[in-house]
Scaffold this motif. Structure first.
Motif, PDB file in Angstrom:
ATOM      1  N   VAL B  50       0.847  -1.191   0.000  1.00 35.41           N
ATOM      2  CA  VAL B  50       0.000   0.000   0.000  1.00 35.41           C
ATOM      3  C   VAL B  50       0.878   1.234   0.000  1.00 35.41           C
ATOM      4  N   TYR B  51       0.633   2.132  -0.938  1.00 36.42           N
ATOM      5  CA  TYR B  51       1.433   3.344  -1.071  1.00 36.42           C
ATOM      6  C   TYR B  51       0.545   4.573  -0.931  1.00 36.42           C
ATOM      7  N   GLU B  56      -3.268  -0.091  -7.608  1.00 38.16           N
ATOM      8  CA  GLU B  56      -4.364  -0.905  -8.115  1.00 38.16           C
ATOM      9  C   GLU B  56      -3.783  -2.140  -8.781  1.00 38.16           C
ATOM     10  N   ASP B  57      -4.420  -3.266  -8.532  1.00 41.92           N
ATOM     11  CA  ASP B  57      -4.008  -4.513  -9.169  1.00 41.92           C
ATOM     12  C   ASP B  57      -5.277  -5.238  -9.580  1.00 41.92           C
ATOM     13  N   GLY B  58      -5.669  -5.039 -10.823  1.00 36.79           N
ATOM     14  CA  GLY B  58      -6.898  -5.671 -11.297  1.00 36.79           C
ATOM     15  C   GLY B  58      -8.103  -5.157 -10.540  1.00 36.79           C
ATOM     16  N   ARG B  59      -8.792  -6.050  -9.882  1.00 35.63           N
ATOM     17  CA  ARG B  59     -10.021  -5.671  -9.149  1.00 35.63           C
ATOM     18  C   ARG B  59      -9.726  -5.102  -7.757  1.00 35.63           C
ATOM     19  N   LEU B  73      -8.747  -1.210   1.560  1.00 38.93           N
ATOM     20  CA  LEU B  73      -8.676  -2.171   0.456  1.00 38.93           C
ATOM     21  C   LEU B  73     -10.063  -2.258  -0.159  1.00 38.93           C
ATOM     22  N   LEU B  74     -10.115  -2.044  -1.463  1.00 38.08           N
ATOM     23  CA  LEU B  74     -11.380  -2.109  -2.192  1.00 38.08           C
ATOM     24  C   LEU B  74     -11.314  -3.289  -3.145  1.00 38.08           C
ATOM     25  N   ILE B  75     -12.323  -4.123  -3.108  1.00 34.75           N
ATOM     26  CA  ILE B  75     -12.418  -5.245  -4.035  1.00 34.75           C
ATOM     27  C   ILE B  75     -13.662  -5.037  -4.881  1.00 34.75           C
ATOM     28  N   ARG B  76     -13.450  -4.958  -6.192  1.00 30.62           N
ATOM     29  CA  ARG B  76     -14.580  -4.779  -7.116  1.00 30.62           C
ATOM     30  C   ARG B  76     -14.946  -6.114  -7.744  1.00 30.62           C
ATOM     31  N   ASP B  77     -16.203  -6.234  -8.143  1.00 27.47           N
ATOM     32  CA  ASP B  77     -16.658  -7.419  -8.864  1.00 27.47           C
ATOM     33  C   ASP B  77     -16.215  -8.690  -8.130  1.00 27.47           C
ATOM     34  N   SER B  78     -16.621  -8.826  -6.900  1.00 25.67           N
ATOM     35  CA  SER B  78     -16.174  -9.936  -6.042  1.00 25.67           C
ATOM     36  C   SER B  78     -16.423 -11.291  -6.702  1.00 25.67           C
ATOM     37  N   LYS B  79     -15.455 -12.172  -6.517  1.00 21.85           N
ATOM     38  CA  LYS B  79     -15.544 -13.548  -6.992  1.00 21.85           C
ATOM     39  C   LYS B  79     -15.634 -14.485  -5.794  1.00 21.85           C
TER      40      LYS B  79
END
Lengths: 112, 109
Positions: B50-51, B56-59, B73-79
């Motif tokens: 974290v900077y 960002e790394d993908g989702r 930490l944000l997670i988009r389009d959760s799998k």
């Protein structure tokens, strides 16, 4: 990256006995770390092991209970002495490289 | 007060949802910040550093606010495969890490 192996992967022990956990790293490292992760909790640092000197223990952990050896730059052992059921936990070995912390697979200890 | 505090969770979200985890730290001298992922009965593994500029790394997107001593930490389009415990990790000295208690995420179909 670093590849870390630990032995044993798990053990069930009687109270009052001791268990020595081994940690082997595939590269030479200055510092090795021993953590404990109790059920449902996060990781707590037990001590830092440097080759050629005594380990540095965190508050709440003492050498008599958790003696550590660090005979060379790729190997360390942690002994859990005079075990009680409260010592039931996962014990993890760790090293740092390339600004990333790597962990061994852990040793799952159950004390009856 | 704990040195590193995380959302207690657990988070139970449907597939495709966006979920955010928060973490605060108390030591203003902290130098490095990370999110680790720990699967059930496995060891923690680095998810991302974290900077201050955010990364960002993908989702996955991580943010650091040094003034507020806050990490996210944000997670988009959760799998479904995102189901795990996410650990906030803060370093004050080289190699010595302080771990948050972790936030458990379960993504459901």
């Amino acid at each position: 990256s670093a590849v870390i192996s630990q032995k044993p992967s798990r053990d069930i022990c009687q109270r009052g006995t001791s268990l020595t956990i081994q940690c082997q790293v595939d590269s030479q490292v200055t510092m090795m770390f021993w953590y404990r992760q109790q059920p449902g909790q996060s990781l707590t640092l037990i001590a830092t092991a440097n080759q050629g000197s005594e380990a540095t223990y965190e508050s709440g952990f003492v050498i008599d209970k958790f003696p550590i050896s660090r005979p060379n730059l790729t190997f360390s052992t942690l002994t859990v002495s005079n075990m009680s059921p409260e010592d039931s936990s996962i014990y993890l070995c760790s090293v740092v490289g390339d600004n990333e912390q790597f962990f061994g697979p852990g040793t799952r200890l159950t004390v009856l | 007060r704990k040195e590193v505090e995380q959302d207690p969770g657990p988070f139970n979200v449907p597939e495709g949802a966006t979920v955010a985890f928060n973490c605060t730290y108390s030591n203003s001298a902290s130098q490095s910040f990370f999110w680790y992922r720990q699967d059930c009965r496995k060891e923690p593994k680095l998810l991302m550093s974290v900077y201050s500029s955010g990364n960002e790394d993908g989702r996955f997107t991580a943010q650091l606010n040094r003034a507020s001593q806050y990490i996210s930490l944000l997670i988009r389009d959760s799998k479904l495969s995102d189901s795990a415990t996410y650990l906030c990790v803060v370093n004050t000295n080289a190699g010595k890490s302080t771990f948050g208690d972790g936030t458990t995420l379960t993504v459901k179909p």
